[in-house]
Design a protein around this motif. Structure first.
Motif, short mmCIF file in Angstrom:
data_model
loop_
_atom_site.label_atom_id
_atom_site.label_comp_id
_atom_site.label_asym_id
_atom_site.label_seq_id
_atom_site.Cartn_x
_atom_site.Cartn_y
_atom_site.Cartn_z
N ARG A 61 97.35 82.56 -11.59
CA ARG A 61 96.48 82.64 -12.76
C ARG A 61 95.22 83.42 -12.37
O ARG A 61 94.35 82.93 -11.66
CB ARG A 61 96.10 81.25 -13.28
CG ARG A 61 95.17 81.28 -14.48
CD ARG A 61 94.97 79.90 -15.11
NE ARG A 61 93.88 79.90 -16.07
CZ ARG A 61 93.96 80.38 -17.31
NH1 ARG A 61 95.10 80.88 -17.75
NH2 ARG A 61 92.92 80.35 -18.13
N PHE A 62 95.17 84.68 -12.83
CA PHE A 62 94.02 85.52 -12.48
C PHE A 62 93.82 86.59 -13.54
O PHE A 62 94.72 86.89 -14.34
CB PHE A 62 94.23 86.17 -11.11
CG PHE A 62 95.41 87.11 -11.02
CD1 PHE A 62 95.31 88.44 -11.43
CD2 PHE A 62 96.63 86.68 -10.52
CE1 PHE A 62 96.39 89.30 -11.34
CE2 PHE A 62 97.72 87.52 -10.44
CZ PHE A 62 97.59 88.85 -10.85
N TRP B 133 94.76 84.67 -21.77
CA TRP B 133 93.39 85.13 -21.59
C TRP B 133 92.96 85.84 -22.87
O TRP B 133 93.73 86.58 -23.46
CB TRP B 133 93.30 86.12 -20.43
CG TRP B 133 93.69 85.57 -19.10
CD1 TRP B 133 94.91 85.63 -18.51
CD2 TRP B 133 92.84 84.87 -18.19
NE1 TRP B 133 94.90 85.03 -17.28
CE2 TRP B 133 93.62 84.55 -17.05
CE3 TRP B 133 91.49 84.49 -18.20
CZ2 TRP B 133 93.11 83.87 -15.95
CZ3 TRP B 133 90.98 83.82 -17.11
CH2 TRP B 133 91.77 83.51 -16.00
N MET C 230 88.41 78.22 -7.00
CA MET C 230 88.42 79.39 -7.87
C MET C 230 87.64 80.51 -7.20
O MET C 230 86.56 80.29 -6.65
CB MET C 230 87.81 79.06 -9.23
CG MET C 230 87.89 80.22 -10.23
SD MET C 230 87.27 79.79 -11.87
CE MET C 230 85.50 79.83 -11.57
N HIS D 79 85.68 84.19 -7.61
CA HIS D 79 85.03 85.06 -8.60
C HIS D 79 84.21 86.08 -7.85
O HIS D 79 83.37 85.72 -7.02
CB HIS D 79 84.15 84.27 -9.55
CG HIS D 79 83.58 85.11 -10.66
ND1 HIS D 79 82.32 84.93 -11.17
CD2 HIS D 79 84.10 86.17 -11.32
CE1 HIS D 79 82.08 85.83 -12.12
NE2 HIS D 79 83.17 86.58 -12.22
N ARG E 241 88.67 87.28 -11.18
CA ARG E 241 88.64 85.82 -11.30
C ARG E 241 90.04 85.29 -10.99
O ARG E 241 91.02 85.74 -11.58
CB ARG E 241 88.23 85.40 -12.71
CG ARG E 241 88.37 83.89 -12.95
CD ARG E 241 87.94 83.50 -14.33
NE ARG E 241 88.41 82.18 -14.70
CZ ARG E 241 88.12 81.55 -15.84
NH1 ARG E 241 87.32 82.13 -16.72
NH2 ARG E 241 88.63 80.36 -16.10
N VAL E 242 90.09 84.36 -10.05
CA VAL E 242 91.35 83.70 -9.68
C VAL E 242 91.14 82.20 -9.85
O VAL E 242 90.24 81.62 -9.24
CB VAL E 242 91.76 84.01 -8.23
CG1 VAL E 242 93.07 83.31 -7.89
CG2 VAL E 242 91.88 85.52 -8.00
N ASP E 243 91.98 81.57 -10.66
CA ASP E 243 91.83 80.14 -10.93
C ASP E 243 92.65 79.25 -10.01
O ASP E 243 92.55 78.03 -10.08
CB ASP E 243 92.21 79.84 -12.39
CG ASP E 243 91.10 80.27 -13.36
OD1 ASP E 243 90.07 80.77 -12.89
OD2 ASP E 243 91.28 80.10 -14.58
N ASP E 244 93.48 79.84 -9.15
CA ASP E 244 94.28 79.05 -8.22
C ASP E 244 93.42 78.58 -7.05
O ASP E 244 92.85 79.41 -6.33
CB ASP E 244 95.45 79.88 -7.68
CG ASP E 244 96.35 80.38 -8.79
OD1 ASP E 244 97.27 79.65 -9.17
OD2 ASP E 244 96.11 81.51 -9.26
N GLU E 245 93.35 77.29 -6.83
CA GLU E 245 92.47 76.77 -5.78
C GLU E 245 92.94 77.10 -4.37
O GLU E 245 92.14 77.17 -3.44
CB GLU E 245 92.33 75.25 -5.93
CG GLU E 245 91.62 74.83 -7.21
CD GLU E 245 91.44 73.32 -7.30
OE1 GLU E 245 91.89 72.62 -6.36
OE2 GLU E 245 90.85 72.87 -8.29
#
Length: 241
Positions: A119-120, A135, A1, A3, A16-20
């Motif tokens: 997903r961001f 969100w 993630m 941030h 914020r980016v939730d993609d690993e």
């Protein structure tokens, strides 16, 4: 993630980016782009393209494709609002910031998508573009900084708010030359931040009639608080449960 938070264009920008699998270089590209935009299009920087054009040092034929696109958007909203939204107010410098902010942050979101982010959320001074939701996005109360007036659920797309609480009566109705004071705040949800931010500012400049105008635009939902503290909300506004 990923941030990251940086101060760019005069306000904090958080990512914020939730993609690993998305590399750190994607965040680098986002903030490099926003710093470039500030340098090129700020009316407060004497060597920017906007300032040089405003002083007559550049002709329309000399302008970059990006600035031509921005000025075309400004003209679109000037015509659509009957002159209420105008970036060329008499006695003032050319100031397309109301369009530049949303346009540039939307471009930044497209850089993230091109890097594989699905997903961001990118928050630029309270205006948000997101993907892969839902969100939860809070909208600040127009009179109480420590309170929210609503919370919305954003699956994707963007939300922007124009208000008087941060910079006072800074939005001017171009039809009269007077500060726009008919609304306390106006929030627009739209497919892109280019549209959400521009429509929010343009509608705010129109005053109470701007609420109906914004609501009539395809894909736009509106939440507003007028000067009499009435809440005006379109039926499709995505309020969180």
């Amino acid at each position: 993630m990923l941030h990251r938070v940086e101060h760019v264009m005069g306000f904090p920008v958080s990512l914020r980016v939730d993609d690993e699998h998305v590399p750190e270089s994607a965040a680098d590209a986002v903030f490099a782009w926003l710093r470039e935009v500030d340098a090129r299009f700020s009316p407060f920087k004497e060597d920017s393209e906007v300032s040089r054009y405003d002083r007559g040092e550049l002709s329309a034929a000399d302008l970059s494709a990006d600035l031509r696109e921005i000025l075309d958007l400004c003209e679109h909203y000037r015509i659509a609002t009957g002159g209420a939204f105008d970036v060329r107010l008499p006695g003032r410098r050319l100031d397309p910031c109301a369009v530049v902010k949303g346009w540039s942050v939307q471009r930044a979101a497209e850089l993230l998508a091109a890097a594989g982010a699905t997903r961001f959320v990118l928050n630029a001074g309270g205006d948000v573009v997101a993907a892969g939701g839902p969100w939860r996005v809070g909208v600040r109360h127009p009179e109480h900084a420590d309170k929210l007036c609503t919370v919305l659920s954003l699956d994707g797309g963007a939300v922007a708010t124009s208000a008087r609480y941060e910079r006072g009566d800074h939005i001017v109705d171009g039809r009269t030359g007077d500060a726009a004071t008919g609304l306390l705040s106006l929030t627009v949800v739209a497919p892109t931040l280019t549209e959400a931010d521009s429509v929010a500012t343009a509608a705010f400049a129109m005053g109470p009639e701007g609420v109906d105008w914004a609501a009539s635009l395809e894909g736009c939902e509106v939440f507003a608080v007028d000067a009499g503290r009435r809440v005006l909300r379109t039926p499709g506004f995505p309020a969180a449960a």
